[in-house]
Design an enzyme around this catalytic site. Structure first.
Site, mmCIF file in Angstrom:
data_model
loop_
_atom_site.group_PDB
_atom_site.id
_atom_site.type_symbol
_atom_site.label_atom_id
_atom_site.label_comp_id
_atom_site.label_asym_id
_atom_site.label_seq_id
_atom_site.Cartn_x
_atom_site.Cartn_y
_atom_site.Cartn_z
ATOM 1 N N TYR A 29 0.784 -1.163 0.205
ATOM 2 C CA TYR A 29 0.092 0.098 -0.363
ATOM 3 C C TYR A 29 0.612 1.170 -0.059
ATOM 4 O O TYR A 29 0.215 2.019 0.763
ATOM 5 C CB TYR A 29 -1.003 0.153 1.414
ATOM 6 C CG TYR A 29 -2.457 0.455 0.363
ATOM 7 C CD1 TYR A 29 -3.026 0.216 0.396
ATOM 8 C CD2 TYR A 29 -2.840 1.927 1.147
ATOM 9 C CE1 TYR A 29 -4.153 0.924 -0.731
ATOM 10 C CE2 TYR A 29 -3.717 2.853 0.656
ATOM 11 C CZ TYR A 29 -4.940 1.735 -0.373
ATOM 12 O OH TYR A 29 -5.624 2.718 -0.409
ATOM 13 N N HIS A 31 2.923 4.751 -0.180
ATOM 14 C CA HIS A 31 2.533 6.354 -1.156
ATOM 15 C C HIS A 31 4.067 6.802 -0.764
ATOM 16 O O HIS A 31 5.538 6.238 -0.744
ATOM 17 C CB HIS A 31 1.991 6.158 0.907
ATOM 18 C CG HIS A 31 2.231 6.076 2.047
ATOM 19 N ND1 HIS A 31 4.210 6.440 2.348
ATOM 20 C CD2 HIS A 31 2.811 5.339 3.158
ATOM 21 C CE1 HIS A 31 4.047 6.159 3.602
ATOM 22 N NE2 HIS A 31 2.976 5.032 4.152
ATOM 23 N N GLU A 32 3.996 7.855 -0.298
ATOM 24 C CA GLU A 32 4.624 8.989 -0.824
ATOM 25 C C GLU A 32 6.480 8.796 -0.143
ATOM 26 O O GLU A 32 7.683 8.462 -0.521
ATOM 27 C CB GLU A 32 4.414 10.314 -1.057
ATOM 28 C CG GLU A 32 5.806 11.038 -1.553
ATOM 29 C CD GLU A 32 6.406 11.245 -2.146
ATOM 30 O OE1 GLU A 32 5.438 10.775 -4.137
ATOM 31 O OE2 GLU A 32 7.503 11.529 -3.109
ATOM 32 N N HIS A 34 7.251 5.596 0.712
ATOM 33 C CA HIS A 34 7.917 4.518 0.352
ATOM 34 C C HIS A 34 8.684 5.641 -0.995
ATOM 35 O O HIS A 34 9.831 4.357 -1.061
ATOM 36 C CB HIS A 34 6.652 3.346 -0.066
ATOM 37 C CG HIS A 34 6.070 2.888 0.987
ATOM 38 N ND1 HIS A 34 5.125 3.138 1.430
ATOM 39 C CD2 HIS A 34 6.604 2.370 2.131
ATOM 40 C CE1 HIS A 34 4.436 2.325 2.768
ATOM 41 N NE2 HIS A 34 5.407 1.737 3.007
ATOM 42 N N GLN A 58 4.441 -9.970 12.823
ATOM 43 C CA GLN A 58 4.269 -8.888 13.760
ATOM 44 C C GLN A 58 3.181 -8.398 13.994
ATOM 45 O O GLN A 58 3.467 -7.221 14.488
ATOM 46 C CB GLN A 58 5.375 -7.743 12.951
ATOM 47 C CG GLN A 58 4.886 -7.374 11.894
ATOM 48 C CD GLN A 58 5.619 -6.471 10.988
ATOM 49 O OE1 GLN A 58 6.301 -6.532 10.354
ATOM 50 N NE2 GLN A 58 5.272 -4.646 10.249
ATOM 51 N N LEU A 181 2.980 10.909 7.194
ATOM 52 C CA LEU A 181 2.323 9.804 5.974
ATOM 53 C C LEU A 181 2.646 8.314 6.970
ATOM 54 O O LEU A 181 3.677 7.462 7.268
ATOM 55 C CB LEU A 181 3.244 9.458 4.580
ATOM 56 C CG LEU A 181 2.690 10.338 3.954
ATOM 57 C CD1 LEU A 181 3.367 10.099 2.428
ATOM 58 C CD2 LEU A 181 1.774 11.212 3.870
HETATM 59 O O1 PAF Z 1 7.832 -1.465 8.265
HETATM 60 C C1 PAF Z 1 7.553 -2.157 7.317
HETATM 61 O O2 PAF Z 1 6.487 -1.706 7.152
HETATM 62 C C2 PAF Z 1 7.412 -3.038 8.194
HETATM 63 O O3 PAF Z 1 7.499 -3.512 9.551
HETATM 64 C C3 PAF Z 1 8.902 -4.075 7.153
HETATM 65 C C4 PAF Z 1 10.028 -3.168 7.964
HETATM 66 C C5 PAF Z 1 8.578 -4.800 6.292
HETATM 67 C C6 PAF Z 1 8.897 -6.085 7.801
HETATM 68 O O4 PAF Z 1 7.538 -6.621 7.595
#
Ligand code: PAF
Length: 284
Positions: A29, A31-32, A34, A58, A181
């Site tokens: 999903y 976004h900016e 990432h 997690q 974000l």
């Molecule tokens: O920050 C996240 O999106 C997650 O915790 C990661 C680092 C991809 C691990 O699943």
């Protein structure tokens, strides 16, 4: 468009002669925030891999694993526009095949505040991140500072286990309003997002107090709590000021690692954010 790779065998094959590899681990999903990580990787690495995997390990039993937003077309578009070469999109069985029995548990920095609120969360993060590092074998890996404690956990793991990866932390990207974000913002309406800005305003109040010379942790916290108290919708989990080892002390040090961290539930959505008390280069 980046190429989608689902198996570890194909991933290794695609990464033969890939030169310097940069990895941006995500849960999709995109976004900016990432896109910023991907662009940072693109500027430094020959091959950029974005992993998209919603890691069940997690999430706690009562958390949002089931409804976590997923949209592979959007991820491909955002990753492609930002310059990714490969999108690694394994399924749960590829990452955790039947019989899987290993957990990576990082001590110290995995505890309070986030690790206390979400028991087991950082074990899940450390485990999947180490697996991704072993699968992709990147030279550099890019993480957002928005998940400040996660970054500390990953750095600790990499140091402790001599993992040959350079971990790069990238400053949080915010909406013009100041809201950090996050893929979870998609759970909020526009009006609710407007109200959620109160979290970054509270962090800003703590930062402002520090910049005016306040070093007493209780008084710094109070500056943030005064702001959060203005909206009854804020169901506060924690607002804390910590050093680089995630420890809360009676007085803070003027150090770029000193941060104020907040987590709160608003409109049923758990949001986190943080700010440095003294942004780099600010002598205060
Ligand atoms: O920050 C996240 O999106 C997650 O915790 C990661 C680092 C991809 C691990 O699943």
């Amino acid at each position: 468009m980046p190429r989608v790779v689902e198996s570890s065998t194909e991933l290794r094959q695609k990464l033969l002669r890939a030169g310097q590899v940069g990895l941006v681990p995500t849960m999709g999903y995109l976004h900016e925030g990432h896109a910023t990580l991907i662009r940072r990787a693109r500027a430094k690495c020959d091959t950029v891999v974005v992993s998209v995997f919603v890691n069940p390990r997690q999430f706690g039993a009562n958390e949002d694993l089931g409804r976590y937003p997923r949209d592979l077309d959007r991820d491909l578009r955002v990753a492609g526009e930002a310059g990714a070469d490969l999108l690694f999109h394994p399924d749960v069985d590829t990452m955790y095949p039947p019989g899987y029995a290993t957990t990576v548990s990082v001590g110290g920095v995995s505890g309070p505040p986030e690790g206390t609120s979400r028991p087991g969360h950082f074990d899940g993060v450390a485990t999947v991140v180490l697996k991704l590092f072993n699968l992709v074998q990147p030279h550099r890996a890019y993480f957002g500072e928005k998940d400040w404690q996660q970054l500390a956990v990953v750095r600790r793991m990499v140091g402790d286990l001599n993992v040959p990866v350079e971990v790069v932390g990238v400053p949080t990207v915010r909406e013009a309003s100041g809201l950090a974000l996050s893929s979870r913002n998609s759970y909020l309406t526009d009006e609710q997002r407007g109200r959620a800005v109160i979290l970054s305003r509270a962090l800003g109040a703590v930062q402002e107090a520090a910049l005016s010379g306040e070093l007493d942790t209780a008084r710094l916290r109070q500056a943030g709590l005064d702001v959060l108290g203005q909206d009854p919708e804020v169901d506060l989990d924690y607002l804390t000021v910590v050093d680089g080892d995630m420890r809360e002390r009676g007085r803070v040090e003027n150090d770029p690692m000193t941060r104020v961290l907040v987590a709160a539930r608003m409109f049923g959505v758990r949001l986190i954010d943080n700010l440095p008390l003294w942004p780099e280069g600010d002598p205060a």
